[in-house]
Write an enzyme that holds these catalytic residues in place. Structure first.
Site, PDB file in Angstrom:
ATOM      1  N   ASP A 116       0.866  -1.173   0.000  1.00 56.73           N
ATOM      2  CA  ASP A 116       0.000   0.000   0.000  1.00 56.73           C
ATOM      3  C   ASP A 116       0.904   1.224   0.000  1.00 56.73           C
ATOM      4  O   ASP A 116       1.787   1.346   0.854  1.00 56.73           O
ATOM      5  CB  ASP A 116      -0.848  -0.033   1.287  1.00 56.73           C
ATOM      6  CG  ASP A 116      -2.264   0.465   1.073  1.00 56.73           C
ATOM      7  OD1 ASP A 116      -2.404   1.584   0.567  1.00 56.73           O
ATOM      8  OD2 ASP A 116      -3.198  -0.266   1.443  1.00 56.73           O
ATOM      9  N   ASP A 218      -3.191   4.591  -2.179  1.00 54.44           N
ATOM     10  CA  ASP A 218      -4.263   5.095  -1.320  1.00 54.44           C
ATOM     11  C   ASP A 218      -4.799   6.439  -1.833  1.00 54.44           C
ATOM     12  O   ASP A 218      -4.002   7.329  -2.171  1.00 54.44           O
ATOM     13  CB  ASP A 218      -3.666   5.287   0.088  1.00 54.44           C
ATOM     14  CG  ASP A 218      -4.704   5.540   1.149  1.00 54.44           C
ATOM     15  OD1 ASP A 218      -5.549   4.657   1.371  1.00 54.44           O
ATOM     16  OD2 ASP A 218      -4.664   6.621   1.774  1.00 54.44           O
ATOM     17  N   GLU A 281      -6.676   3.665  -5.691  1.00 52.26           N
ATOM     18  CA  GLU A 281      -7.938   3.672  -4.937  1.00 52.26           C
ATOM     19  C   GLU A 281      -8.712   4.935  -5.299  1.00 52.26           C
ATOM     20  O   GLU A 281      -8.261   6.043  -5.015  1.00 52.26           O
ATOM     21  CB  GLU A 281      -7.695   3.648  -3.424  1.00 52.26           C
ATOM     22  CG  GLU A 281      -9.007   3.485  -2.664  1.00 52.26           C
ATOM     23  CD  GLU A 281      -9.021   4.097  -1.268  1.00 52.26           C
ATOM     24  OE1 GLU A 281      -9.911   3.744  -0.485  1.00 52.26           O
ATOM     25  OE2 GLU A 281      -8.161   4.941  -0.953  1.00 52.26           O
ATOM     26  N   HIS A 342     -11.228  -3.143   3.329  1.00 55.65           N
ATOM     27  CA  HIS A 342     -11.165  -2.863   4.761  1.00 55.65           C
ATOM     28  C   HIS A 342     -11.917  -1.597   5.165  1.00 55.65           C
ATOM     29  O   HIS A 342     -11.874  -1.207   6.334  1.00 55.65           O
ATOM     30  CB  HIS A 342      -9.696  -2.742   5.174  1.00 55.65           C
ATOM     31  CG  HIS A 342      -9.019  -1.592   4.481  1.00 55.65           C
ATOM     32  ND1 HIS A 342      -8.795  -1.569   3.118  1.00 55.65           N
ATOM     33  CD2 HIS A 342      -8.569  -0.405   4.944  1.00 55.65           C
ATOM     34  CE1 HIS A 342      -8.235  -0.425   2.784  1.00 55.65           C
ATOM     35  NE2 HIS A 342      -8.083   0.304   3.872  1.00 55.65           N
ATOM     36  N   ASP A 343     -12.555  -0.937   4.201  1.00 56.34           N
ATOM     37  CA  ASP A 343     -13.309   0.292   4.504  1.00 56.34           C
ATOM     38  C   ASP A 343     -14.815   0.112   4.351  1.00 56.34           C
ATOM     39  O   ASP A 343     -15.562   1.053   4.601  1.00 56.34           O
ATOM     40  CB  ASP A 343     -12.882   1.420   3.545  1.00 56.34           C
ATOM     41  CG  ASP A 343     -11.425   1.808   3.711  1.00 56.34           C
ATOM     42  OD1 ASP A 343     -10.934   1.791   4.857  1.00 56.34           O
ATOM     43  OD2 ASP A 343     -10.776   2.127   2.689  1.00 56.34           O
TER      44      ASP A 343
HETATM   45  C1  GLC Z   1      -8.127   5.054   2.273  1.00 58.51           C
HETATM   46  C2  GLC Z   1      -7.917   3.813   3.091  1.00 58.51           C
HETATM   47  C3  GLC Z   1      -8.554   4.021   4.423  1.00 58.51           C
HETATM   48  C4  GLC Z   1      -7.857   5.171   5.103  1.00 58.51           C
HETATM   49  C5  GLC Z   1      -7.892   6.418   4.238  1.00 58.51           C
HETATM   50  C6  GLC Z   1      -6.917   7.436   4.716  1.00 58.51           C
HETATM   51  O1  GLC Z   1      -9.445   5.276   1.954  1.00 58.51           O
HETATM   52  O2  GLC Z   1      -8.410   2.702   2.413  1.00 58.51           O
HETATM   53  O3  GLC Z   1      -8.498   2.877   5.219  1.00 58.51           O
HETATM   54  O4  GLC Z   1      -8.444   5.432   6.343  1.00 58.51           O
HETATM   55  O5  GLC Z   1      -7.553   6.150   2.907  1.00 58.51           O
HETATM   56  O6  GLC Z   1      -5.614   7.021   4.448  1.00 58.51           O
END
Ligand code: GLC
Length: 547
Positions: A116, A218, A281, A342-343
């Site tokens: 990541d 991310d 992402e 995971h979100d």
């Molecule tokens: C992304 C991650 C998430 C995190 C956010 C801030 O959306 O997937 O888990 O809290 O970014 O880094």
């Protein structure tokens, strides 16, 4: 001499045969949330040696690549998405030697390892930020987004934090605000500063030099903000009960035109190496999402496609989204699909256990790289977390809104032993109370388990080029049935999915006089011939080989 304009970089090989595609086009990605996969040192938190000890399972399952959520040095305000050293492993997860061993063990099994990359923000404890906030004339001041207060002394503009409240934090010592799209402990970097660009591109090279096969980047669509700091407009669709962030349309704080220059810069680093993959992402509508493939396909290899996460579980809407996505993909761009991460609430909790099996068939038979979220393959559900045990800052910051992400981050359920084989001690988040029944060991023995279904779907995908690299053709269907064809060199498969709990029918005579079921969510139906009007039980999904 003038150079001819570069042709769009196509990701489709000249001779589209199995083996001529790149590994991440034909492969399947599996996301591990490292805190929750396997605890190797019995401190209640998962770690790298723990992951190594479970690689045989992943190989047995048949996935091709493993993506790890952040494993780097971090105060853990956002569980690793607040990084204080991009090139150090957090001691909770192990050492750099543990990492090297993990990488070697993944590669030894013919798999790939993705990390990541969190370029949008650092931890407020990162030495860069400590320097930046130390004084207005510190050389790193401009590495972050510092602004003077508005004339009334308030924040410079109305931008909100995804995790609740204003996106601006006042710094008493230097008399300015800094911007944080997420926690105040996660200050956003200034990506317009070439020194920041160089530093982060070097982070990428550090891991790529080690042999890491790529990154999931991310919130890549956040990295550049409006140069004029304009206020975000209100969101007309905001309703009570939504996160405060949703009060606005983040028109000026995300997805700015200049972001594509940054994405291309990152991609150029990937291209210094062989066959690495960059996944972005991005939570955006399809027409914006596809712009992240970049001009001439020199952006992200795979801008994550979250349609199956954000859409209601409705066949017509999903069918339409697949068509829109297929239609919007740039020529030579490769599709991808994701069911969970995971979100987001887990698929088995969103649609129920029976439909989660149908969802598995969908994910693994669509055209494009599938990403699986750990535990979904055994039907793990969101685990209710008592208020006093909530850990996720998104949940803690907005306690009335039920936004905690802890429920989908609970320990992997390996077996029926105390703590599910994850650890010997109290884990950082509680295990599901059904773990004695729902676990890998039990599911491996059960021919009808969702794990068996996943493994067989993966095997089918590996065996049949039609699913990996074949064409996708939508097939009209009625009601809540989703149907499509996958074909490669005359090998045709019809996928029919019943997204309801009721018996439904599908007329297949216009496609072929008959076919044979090669895979079914109801295993005893496999091998049967079907013709004419096919009857599907509630929650049934089938893959039919057509002549
Ligand atoms: C992304 C991650 C998430 C995190 C956010 C801030 O959306 O997937 O888990 O809290 O970014 O880094």
């Amino acid at each position: 001499m003038t150079h001819p304009a570069a042709a769009p970089q196509s990701l489709i090989p000249v001779n589209p045969a199995p083996g001529n595609f790149l590994w991440w086009q034909e492969g399947i990605i599996y996301q591990i949330y490292p805190r929750s996969f396997q605890d190797g040192n019995q401190d209640g938190v998962g770690d790298l040696p723990g992951i190594v000890s479970r690689l045989d399972y992943l190989q047995w399952l048949g996935v091709d690549a493993v993506w790890l959520s952040p494993i780097f040095a971090s105060p853990m305000a956002d569980f690793g998405y607040d990084i204080s050293d991009y090139t150090a492993v957090h001691p909770l997860f192990g050492t750099m030697e543990d990492f090297d061993r993990l990488l070697a063990e993944v590669h030894r099994r013919g798999m790939k390892l993705l990390l990541d990359l969190v370029p949008n923000h650092t931890s407020d404890q990162h030495p860069w930020f400590l320097e930046s906030r130390s004084s207005r004339d510190n050389p790193k001041r401009d590495w972050y987004l510092w602004r003077d207060p508005a004339p009334d002394g308030g924040p410079p503009n109305n931008w909100l934090s995804v995790f609740g409240g204003s996106g601006w934090e006042w710094d008493e010592q230097t008399g300015q605000y800094y911007y944080h799209a997420f926690l105040r402990e996660q200050p956003d970097l200034n990506w317009r500063n070439p020194e920041v660009q160089r530093a982060m591109l070097d982070v990428m090279r550090f891991w790529l030099d080690k042999g890491v096969d790529g990154f999931r980047v991310d919130v890549i669509y956040h990295v550049i903000k409006d140069a004029n700091w304009r206020n975000n407009p209100p969101n007309p669709d905001y309703r009570q009960g939504m996160a405060t962030y949703d009060q606005q349309i983040p028109a000026y704080s995300t997805d700015q035109p200049e972001v594509h220059q940054i994405v291309a810069m990152m991609r150029a680093v990937m291209d210094e190496y062989d066959e690495r993959v960059m996944i972005g992402e991005i939570y955006l509508p399809i027409h914006k999402l596809v712009t992240y493939y970049g001009a001439d396909n020199r952006g992200a290899h795979l801008p994550f496609n979250f349609q199956l996460i954000v859409l209601p579980w409705n066949a017509r809407q999903i069918a339409l989204a697949i068509d829109q996505y297929e239609g919007a993909l740039p020529s030579g761009g490769w599709p991808n699909w994701v069911l969970g991460n995971h979100d987001q609430p887990r698929i088995a909790s969103r649609v129920g256990h029976a439909q989660a099996r149908v969802a598995a068939v969908l994910l693994l038979t669509l055209r494009g790289t599938p990403t699986l979220y750990y535990g979904d393959e055994i039907g793990m559900r969101d685990v209710p977390i008592p208020p006093e045990l909530v850990r996720d800052p998104q949940g803690l910051n907005m306690p009335d809104l039920d936004l905690s992400r802890d429920p989908e981050r609970t320990p992997m359920q390996w077996d029926a032993s105390p703590y599910g084989g994850f650890t010997n001690t109290v884990p950082w988040l509680p295990l599901a109370d059904d773990y004695r029944r729902v676990n890998v060991e039990a599911a491996q023995r059960d021919e009808t388990s969702v794990l068996t279904l996943y493994r067989r779907l993966i095997a089918l995908r590996r065996a049949e080029p039609a699913f990996r690299i074949g064409s996708y053709v939508p097939v009209p269907a009625e009601g809540n049935i989703l149907a499509y064809l996958r074909e490669f060199e005359g090998n045709r498969f019809l996928v029919i999915l019943n997204l309801t709990h009721r018996t439904c029918h599908f007329a297949m005579h216009h496609l072929a006089p008959e076919g044979k079921i090669v895979l079914d969510t109801i295993p005893e139906r496999e091998g049967r011939a079907v013709r004419g009007r096919v009857s599907l039980n509630g929650d049934e999904g089938m893959v039919i080989k057509l002549p």
